[in-house]
Design a protein around this motif. Structure first.
Motif, PDB file in Angstrom:
ATOM      1  N   LYS A 187      -1.810  -2.711  10.475  1.00  0.00           N
ATOM      2  CA  LYS A 187      -1.917  -1.460  11.227  1.00  0.00           C
ATOM      3  C   LYS A 187      -1.900  -0.217  10.354  1.00  0.00           C
ATOM      4  O   LYS A 187      -2.446   0.811  10.717  1.00  0.00           O
ATOM      5  CB  LYS A 187      -0.741  -1.350  12.221  1.00  0.00           C
TER       6      LYS A 187
ATOM      7  N   SER B 160      -2.830   2.344   7.500  1.00  0.00           N
ATOM      8  CA  SER B 160      -4.151   2.617   6.939  1.00  0.00           C
ATOM      9  C   SER B 160      -4.140   3.111   5.498  1.00  0.00           C
ATOM     10  O   SER B 160      -5.185   3.209   4.879  1.00  0.00           O
ATOM     11  CB  SER B 160      -4.850   3.675   7.792  1.00  0.00           C
TER      12      SER B 160
ATOM     13  N   HIS C 250      -4.772  -6.944  14.037  1.00  0.00           N
ATOM     14  CA  HIS C 250      -4.825  -6.005  15.168  1.00  0.00           C
ATOM     15  C   HIS C 250      -6.132  -5.234  15.017  1.00  0.00           C
ATOM     16  O   HIS C 250      -6.729  -5.235  13.955  1.00  0.00           O
ATOM     17  CB  HIS C 250      -3.655  -5.022  15.137  1.00  0.00           C
TER      18      HIS C 250
ATOM     19  N   THR D 297      -6.275  -1.964  15.287  1.00  0.00           N
ATOM     20  CA  THR D 297      -5.898  -0.582  14.984  1.00  0.00           C
ATOM     21  C   THR D 297      -6.817   0.080  13.954  1.00  0.00           C
ATOM     22  O   THR D 297      -7.141   1.255  14.060  1.00  0.00           O
ATOM     23  CB  THR D 297      -4.453  -0.559  14.419  1.00  0.00           C
TER      24      THR D 297
ATOM     25  N   CYS E  26     -11.429  -8.589  13.961  1.00  0.00           N
ATOM     26  CA  CYS E  26     -10.040  -8.673  14.412  1.00  0.00           C
ATOM     27  C   CYS E  26      -9.754 -10.095  14.853  1.00  0.00           C
ATOM     28  O   CYS E  26     -10.426 -10.626  15.747  1.00  0.00           O
ATOM     29  CB  CYS E  26      -9.803  -7.692  15.558  1.00  0.00           C
TER      30      CYS E  26
ATOM     31  N   ASP F  86      -5.193   9.193   9.640  1.00  0.00           N
ATOM     32  CA  ASP F  86      -4.014   8.360   9.841  1.00  0.00           C
ATOM     33  C   ASP F  86      -2.931   9.087  10.637  1.00  0.00           C
ATOM     34  O   ASP F  86      -1.922   8.504  11.017  1.00  0.00           O
ATOM     35  CB  ASP F  86      -3.467   8.017   8.444  1.00  0.00           C
TER      36      ASP F  86
END
Lengths: 278, 278, 278, 278
Positions: free
Chosen positions: B91, B93, B119, B121, B135, D105
């Motif tokens: 998740k 980044s 995920h 995200t 994913c 982000d």
């Protein structure tokens, strides 16, 4: 005549603390040279270190501060003077030597009462600085017997801190508890990595790219006391563990002296297993 | 036409190795652009990385080098071209984003085959760079089932390295062994301190004054693989663990990208649980 | 009996140098303990440092190496023994004291011939280590007269290096040229920032967030000689210039000792205004 | 409903300031989340940053603080909300990209209004993040004409800061003065070393062992504005200036983002040519 004092306050947090404390300073007509506060949200604990100057009685100031802070407050009003320290060491001279040089230079606000070794390797070095050296060898004694002799000697002195400048014996809880928050140790690794014996060998075997040193208060838990200062240097594959050790000594001595300077200047609060360093 | 190649030699040490190897280079009339050697005394292992240019057939060079080195020698003659990498993330980044930006900038000598998340995200971010995102959610699956799906996907690609850019799932030995010395992970602590879950919380609780990050090859032993790169930053008592985490991200991404650049340039030898980085 | 030697080669680059040199080592049946090369592409200059062991005559090895290298080659075959150094200092004790402690500890592979001061402030410290101290005060003399007296004294000794451990006088070209590549200085700033007097004051006025120290060979150009080592520490707005100075001393002494250790181990090549440090 | 505000006070020092300010907080029943003060002794200037929460009107708080502080006081009561920033860049993507990734982000408490380039090299990258990109090429214009066009564009936006993420044009005093204390630049050297063009080339030529980067406010004096943040990395003789440049980029982007985070969080006071960073 003007007095200068370091005021240290350690108490439960409450609304208006800064106001009430600064009111005391203001009404006594004190100048605030520096002022740092911190509230640990998790524990709800308030820490403050102020340096104040003015015409005042330290005891009176202490009492006035006690009157306006929570009952649990631990307050100190310290008029700076050289602290008394006892050094303990084994065979390596780099950390001890660095403190001796700084002391000779007047850089440390401290008086060295004596150096205690469990070997006499460092006696010559210490004598060069006209500082008493006592060797209490551990030969033929168990840990308790040896420590008892060391404590007997220590207790002949008045002192503020015991500095373990590469004292390579493990201390018993009895010893540690007798001098709570008074023993500072330099551990030759970046704690909590490489707890225990020969951290450089451990570091070499693990193949780390950075090594470090940690100065901390000594508590019952070996290598687990509150950390005062840490630093690191890069290493590489070309270095064997002895070379790492040699390189690490520069970090050890700088970190220990830095931590020592913090405590001699009353800049450190111990809070559980942590420190606040202002 | 001139060819440039990186020559990597990893073999038992023996007298005359440098002589014999440089003789091959000399007789083939190669220029040596750079040359680094290291002998690990403990294990008696010899490592060498040379960059050579000249008119030659890489396979021929390889064979000639094999002829004059010990039988166990692991020799590579690599004509540089962009390596293929697969990125995996969960998740967060920062580490992934840093690689994507460097890649977009042409800074990485690599082609990103795809990004695999557990995920979705990060899908939006990855798509911004026109890179395939897959994913594979783990919902309702056990670890083995999930990994099997991931491996199925991975095995559709040709690739040199899998980069775990904050992929927050533990990998099974099956997965790890399938891609030996090919998986690079960024661990959010200065290993071996704070192995396991939430290292920043551990670091905060321990009251350390420095935090770090570690890029390493992934092996069977969780967080115990050969370290490629490490770095640290200072922290202090004012920082809660979330602030340490935020600060730590800058170290994580820089360390991971540094390690990635080392492996993409064939600068890393794995030797047992350590690395030699030339 | 086995001999160990450090072989230093500094010559114009040419194809086959590594081959020819390692051939000499191989044919004399020498073990290569370590080996580092570097080619400066801009100047086309080749540098190599090898540590070899075996049964050989150093002079013979030197001649054989001369026979196979370009005519301009500067080659040294050094059988390690403690180098002789002369220390010069003024009033500050931290850099000098650090060297004295390391020397007393046996950490430096050096013999300290004497310490020369332009004040007698440090005499007491030096005498503690049973090392000759000479004070050559500059009172009533011009720069040339003072230096002449210093050089007279220096020239009574055999020595490899002169170490300026915070010697706060500017040296004339005459002095500097008399001891080319033999004088090592510690400058109290991160050169080339803050050349000249009181760098800490300059740094404070400029509001920098990091300060440093630079160890370098002394040349005609003040503070412009080849840099051997540098390091830095963070500072902040709370620090006045005197506090920066205090903090900087720890960097100065570590950097000077690091540079000293490099030159004592024959790890430094001077190349124009730069160094190659292996 | 509770309000949170950052209170920034910058005024001449006077006895009782902390008392009077904390009295206002106390009487308004505010919680102090954090509190930092600093007095610059040389200039006699007082700086304070408090984060307070409670039920209050920011304007009222401001007025009450004005009533009890010296007339010259510069006081801000800031209810945190994302600041608006304009980015400017030329061709290099690392610093800009790092900000874009952090922004995507949610790490930056900022809204990016647009990116302005003097080339269109970075347009593709910026568009990936759905942020407006404007190219104002300087071809065929003199400096004044070009800047006029840039200022015309800038003035269409409301913004708090202009961030020069490797914008490689020199700004005129007119431009700089129009946005006083609002322009943040990243300089690719450890200022004040290597002012001016191509600092990496300068650093390489000087043979330094460490390179760095400096984020600073832009003032009339090129590369001379108040420094917000600096950092460094080690380099060595093997690196040409382009490799130093590559390595330096990691420092540049981290330092710029760190400085940006400080200003976005209202942690920076400008005081003459220096900063106080709380």
């Amino acid at each position: 005549m003007e007095t200068k004092a370091r005021v240290l306050i350690d108490c439960n947090d409450a609304k208006g603390l800064v106001y009430k404390i600064s009111k005391v300073f203001f009404e006594k007509d004190l100048n605030i040279d520096s002022n740092r506060e911190f509230v640990d949200k998790e524990s709800g604990r308030f820490f403050m270190r102020s340096v104040v100057t003015g015409i005042f009685e330290p005891d009176e100031l202490l009492n006035e501060l006690k009157a306006i802070t929570p009952e649990d407050a631990d307050i100190k009003v310290i008029v700076p003077k050289p602290k008394k320290i006892i050094l303990m060491a084994t065979k390596e001279s780099h950390a001890l030597g660095d403190i001796l040089i700084r002391h000779a230079d007047g850089e440390l606000d401290a008086e060295i009462e004596c150096v205690i070794g469990n070997h006499n390797t460092l006696e010559e070095l210490v004598r060069r600085f006209d500082i008493p050296f006592f060797c209490i060898a551990a030969d033929g004694m168990n840990r308790e017997e040896h420590e008892e002799k060391v404590m007997e000697l220590i207790n002949k002195f008045e002192f503020d801190f015991i500095v373990l400048a590469k004292y390579m014996r493990i201390l018993t809880p009895k010893f540690v508890n007798a001098y709570e928050e008074k023993i500072i140790n330099i551990h030759h690794s970046f704690l909590p990595a490489f707890i225990g014996a020969n951290p450089y060998k451990q570091a070499h075997e693990r193949g780390v790219k950075i090594i470090g040193a940690t100065a901390h208060f000594v508590t019952d838990d070996l290598d687990e006391g509150p950390i005062i200062a840490q630093d690191v240097i890069p290493v590489n594959h070309r270095m064997g563990w002895r070379e790492m050790q040699r390189a690490g000594r520069d970090v050890e001595k700088v970190v220990l002296s830095r931590a020592l300077s913090y405590v001699l200047n009353d800049r450190v609060f111990v809070h559980g297993n942590k420190t606040i360093v202002f």
